[in-house]
Design an enzyme around this catalytic site. Structure first.
Site, short mmCIF file in Angstrom:
data_model
loop_
_atom_site.label_atom_id
_atom_site.label_comp_id
_atom_site.label_asym_id
_atom_site.label_seq_id
_atom_site.Cartn_x
_atom_site.Cartn_y
_atom_site.Cartn_z
N CYS A 403 0.81 -0.97 -0.05
CA CYS A 403 -0.22 -0.16 0.05
C CYS A 403 0.37 1.52 -0.05
O CYS A 403 0.29 2.57 -0.24
CB CYS A 403 -1.36 -0.13 0.96
SG CYS A 403 -2.21 -1.72 1.23
N LYS A 406 -0.10 3.67 -3.05
CA LYS A 406 -0.81 4.20 -3.17
C LYS A 406 -1.01 5.42 -4.26
O LYS A 406 -0.71 6.42 -3.68
CB LYS A 406 -1.97 3.55 -2.69
CG LYS A 406 -2.28 2.11 -2.46
CD LYS A 406 -3.76 2.01 -1.06
CE LYS A 406 -4.92 2.83 -1.56
NZ LYS A 406 -5.26 2.63 -0.69
N ASP A 433 -16.88 4.51 0.75
CA ASP A 433 -16.76 3.36 1.79
C ASP A 433 -16.22 2.16 1.87
O ASP A 433 -15.11 2.10 0.59
CB ASP A 433 -18.23 2.69 2.03
CG ASP A 433 -18.27 2.47 3.20
OD1 ASP A 433 -17.96 1.89 4.46
OD2 ASP A 433 -19.43 2.71 4.03
N ASP A 434 -16.36 1.27 2.43
CA ASP A 434 -14.61 0.20 2.17
C ASP A 434 -15.34 -1.01 0.72
O ASP A 434 -14.75 -1.08 -0.49
CB ASP A 434 -14.51 -0.62 3.56
CG ASP A 434 -13.64 -0.58 4.23
OD1 ASP A 434 -12.90 0.29 4.08
OD2 ASP A 434 -14.18 0.08 5.26
N ASP A 450 -9.19 -4.76 -5.03
CA ASP A 450 -8.42 -3.85 -4.34
C ASP A 450 -6.96 -4.79 -5.34
O ASP A 450 -7.00 -6.14 -5.45
CB ASP A 450 -7.82 -4.35 -2.74
CG ASP A 450 -7.08 -3.05 -2.13
OD1 ASP A 450 -6.20 -3.35 -2.95
OD2 ASP A 450 -7.71 -2.96 -1.15
N ASP A 473 -11.68 -5.30 3.36
CA ASP A 473 -13.31 -4.55 3.02
C ASP A 473 -14.69 -5.44 2.71
O ASP A 473 -15.22 -4.75 2.99
CB ASP A 473 -13.29 -3.50 1.50
CG ASP A 473 -11.71 -2.89 1.34
OD1 ASP A 473 -11.17 -1.88 2.35
OD2 ASP A 473 -11.34 -2.76 -0.12
N HIS A 524 -8.54 -12.12 -15.08
CA HIS A 524 -7.50 -11.91 -16.24
C HIS A 524 -6.49 -12.24 -16.04
O HIS A 524 -5.32 -11.74 -14.82
CB HIS A 524 -7.82 -10.97 -16.25
CG HIS A 524 -7.62 -10.11 -17.80
ND1 HIS A 524 -7.55 -10.51 -18.76
CD2 HIS A 524 -6.14 -9.21 -17.43
CE1 HIS A 524 -6.24 -10.05 -19.45
NE2 HIS A 524 -6.24 -8.89 -19.33
N ASP A 607 -11.09 -1.08 7.42
CA ASP A 607 -9.84 -2.36 7.23
C ASP A 607 -8.80 -0.86 7.26
O ASP A 607 -8.86 0.24 6.38
CB ASP A 607 -9.35 -3.38 6.42
CG ASP A 607 -9.57 -2.60 5.20
OD1 ASP A 607 -10.51 -2.22 4.68
OD2 ASP A 607 -8.85 -3.80 4.63
#
Length: 720
Positions: A403, A406, A433-434, A450, A473, A524, A607
């Protein structure tokens, strides 16, 4: 290595022995393009045998004894798998590691050492420990010494075997117990007529040292059974002992002795090129190998000399070229044997000397070896172009993994505010929201996505962490995971390596999802610049838990420690302790579905991921509310505060701090509130009266949970 060059061969190093550690160092300075390197070892470190007696005696700490394989693997660009190989199929070129599928290789090397366990001796497995493997022995010895020093057990030790190792360890243990203020009772039990492995002059020095320490030598004695408090002898007598160790010879690991390989008394037969006989792509070195062209006793000095030859021959095998180098072991070697205190006896070519100066010489040799593996060369970073746009050099920090890479909170937030509101009636929430909330029968379905850059090079461990991270999430919304799509990006590699990578990663994802009652239904895959893994997930809930639901007076509970971002940055820089890194990665891979179900009555939950604890906590608070956090209560991963204090910050740390400021004394703990987390803990606001019981139940489930603060009637966050 240039990203334009594909990966085409897998090199597998089985075991973290001395030769493999030196090969990793050489590889880091000059990697062979196209090769993916993997090391398999039980644990993040490999003890250096030369310093074990000094560690037992108290001259060296455990950290000084251990080779940090996590750091070495990072330097070499290798994956480290924390596990133990328990089988090998040389025809299929695969190995077995409990807890994961078969691991394939093109070229492999064995350097797993030996053990001194005595499985045929009744009671040994229950009440004794072999002097090898070294790591297990060192841990057991430290535990015994602490118990003896506290008076919990008598300072009585029995050593099975009167060779060099047994004599040296007996003196080291006696010295350590004396230094702890104890009166040691150490007995060496030897089946032969006396000390073995050295000539008469050196033996006399050892016996004199044993006499000084009161170490008793029982000659012509055979152990019959090991009990919790003694060793019974065949002759009918018994030796009192609260700690028993075996140092009677070298034994091959059981799985290797049963392997379909050419063996000599359980040791792998190798030729002068260190190749396993009849196996062009398989090598073996160190104590686990039997050199058919020049048999030698089991000694670490040979593994050190084998390393350069092994390195060159592995490269030749991976290139598909002949011309392997021969290895010619030295005819003899210098034996430097510690005598408990900082003195030693030396023996070579019939000459024997003794004294403190020889211990200092041994110490210099051992520290010089370890310094090669600790003070790794600083590889020069790529040069910047002579001219760059403004700001390029300021953003020159390497992109973080997980993360930490990000998009910044400010940039993302601004973009989300410009998105249109949902137009369908069954879409119950927009971004923010999550997870998105969709109408589903009488309840709701949540939808989230994610993905992560690889936080470690082990594809299975990374896949588990990425799965836990994405499931966060769904869990935070109080939903039960339902179905998932996986998106996998692999660096450019051959079809064979693609198949191996996908099999490992998707197998781990499917296993983790199935344990949560969730199906992997598709996805994918593509090739790109680096390994990435993403999941799109749905979950079902009667009443999703939403943001902004915190109430005045609520207690704040966090289910796992902080610090993944800064520790991962430090690890990228080669400045983190490998044991801390590996322990943290395993914690990150632990699912939190049970914690989420326990927290299902929370007023609000999220989270903790990329925007740090402070950023995510801010999103839980309603109008007019703030939070008071307790510095003493915050759980922190080992090594995180040190990494933060040393300046190891993720690339979005500054953006996180701007987006969610915290009042309080400046310092590394406050900075950790802005550290982006990967697979971070669940953060829940619960009624005050429930907090203590919930934390206790979470800890019973194995989570490092804590009550970290309260919701208060003031704007902003404060750390006290």
């Amino acid at each position: 290595m240039s990203p334009d060059l594909p990966l085409t061969r897998d090199l597998l190093l089985i075991g973290g022995g001395h030769a493999h550690a030196l090969v990793l160092r050489r590889w880091g300075m000059d990697p062979l393009p196209g090769v993916r390197v993997t090391v398999v070892n039980p644990g993040p470190t490999a003890p250096y045998s030369g310093m074990l007696p000094g560690h037992v005696a108290g001259h060296y700490t455990r950290d000084e004894l251990d080779i940090d394989l996590v750091r070495l693997a990072r330097f070499a660009g290798a994956a480290l798998i924390d596990g133990e190989v328990t089988g090998i199929d040389p025809e299929a070129r695969t190995v077995t590691i409990p807890g994961r599928g078969p691991l394939a290789y093109d070229v492999a090397s064995l350097d797993v050492g030996i053990h001194a366990e005595m499985p045929d001796l009744p009671g040994f497995a229950e009440h004794a420990v072999g002097a090898k493997p070294l790591g297990r022995f060192a841990e057991a010895w430290r535990g015994f010494l602490a118990r003896a020093a506290s008076g919990a057990c008598p300072p009585q030790v029995a050593v099975l075997g009167g060779g060099v190792a047994g004599a040296e360890l007996s003196l080291a243990m006696a010295h350590a117990m004396r230094e702890a203020g104890l009166v040691p009772e150490v007995t060496v039990i030897e089946a032969g007529p006396g000390l073995s492995g050295v000539g008469a002059p050196a033996s006399r020095h050892l016996r004199a040292a044993m006499d000084r320490y009161g170490v008793r030598l029982l000659r012509g004695a055979r152990a019959q059974r090991v009990h919790a408090d003694r060793v019974s002898l065949e002759e009918g007598a018994a030796v009192p002992a609260a700690f028993v160790t075996g140092a009677a010879g070298a034994r091959p690991h059981p799985w290797l002795a049963a392997a379909p390989l050419p063996l000599e008394d359980g040791f792998v037969r190798v030729d002068s090129r260190l190749r396993v006989e009849g196996r062009d792509g398989l090598f073996a070195v160190g104590d686990c190998a039997h050199m058919t062209h020049a048999p030698r006793p089991k000694a670490g000095v040979y593994a050190v000399r084998q390393a350069p030859v092994l390195h060159d021959n592995l490269r030749a095998a991976l290139r598909g070229m002949g011309g392997l180098r021969p290895y010619t072991p030295q005819a003899g070697y210098l034996k430097l044997i510690s005598l408990g205190a900082k003195e030693a006896v030396a023996e070579k070519a019939g000459v024997t000397l003794a004294g403190p100066w020889l211990w200092r010489q041994k110490d210099r040799i051992d520290r010089a070896f370890m310094s090669k593996l600790i003070d790794l060369p600083r590889m020069a970073p790529p040069d910047f172009p002579r001219e760059t746009a403004r700001g390029v050099r300021e953003m020159g920090q390497p992109l973080c993994t997980g993360c930490g890479s990000k998009v910044a909170s400010d940039a993302l937030g601004a973009a989300l505010t410009r998105l249109p509101a949902p137009v369908r009636g069954d879409v119950l929430s927009g971004p923010g929201d999550d997870a998105a909330v969709l109408a589903h029968g009488t309840g709701a379905q949540v939808l989230t996505t994610d993905h992560l850059r690889a936080v470690c090079a082990d594809p299975v461990l990374f896949a588990r962490i990425a799965t836990v991270h994405a499931l966060g999430d769904v869990w935070a919304m109080g939903a039960a995971p339902q179905a998932a799509l996986a998106s996998v990006v692999l660096p450019r590699m051959s079809e064979a390596l693609q198949a191996r990578s996908l099999d490992q990663m998707l197998g781990a994802v499917a296993e983790m999802l199935a344990a949560e009652g969730c199906d992997l239904v598709g996805g994918h895959s593509t090739m790109g610049a680096e390994t990435m893994l993403g999941l799109t997930l749905t979950g079902l809930s009667e009443t999703p838990i939403l943001h902004r639901g915190a109430r005045l007076g609520d207690a704040l509970i966090l289910t796992r420690p902080l610090g993944t971002g800064t520790v991962l940055v430090a690890e990228m820089a080669g400045r983190a302790r490998g044991a801390d890194v590996l322990d943290m990665l395993h914690a990150m891979a632990r699912p939190q579905g049970d914690a989420a179900r326990l927290l299902a009555s929370a007023h609000t939950m999220t989270d903790v991921t990329g925007f740090g604890l402070a950023g995510h906590l801010t999103r839980l608070l309603g109008p007019g509310l703030g939070a008071r956090l307790s510095a003493a209560a915050l759980p922190v991963y080992p090594g995180a505060l040190e990494a933060m204090a040393a300046g190891h910050r993720s690339t979005i740390h500054a953006s996180n701090a701007r987006a969610a400021p915290v009042a309080g004394a400046a310092g590394p703990l406050l900075d950790l509130l802005h550290d982006p987390q990967t697979a971070g803990g669940l953060l829940a606001a619960v009624p005050e009266w429930e907090a203590e019981g919930l934390v206790a139940q979470l800890r019973d489930l194995g989570h490092a949970a804590a009550r970290i603060g309260s919701v208060v009637e003031r704007l902003g966050l404060i750390l006290v």
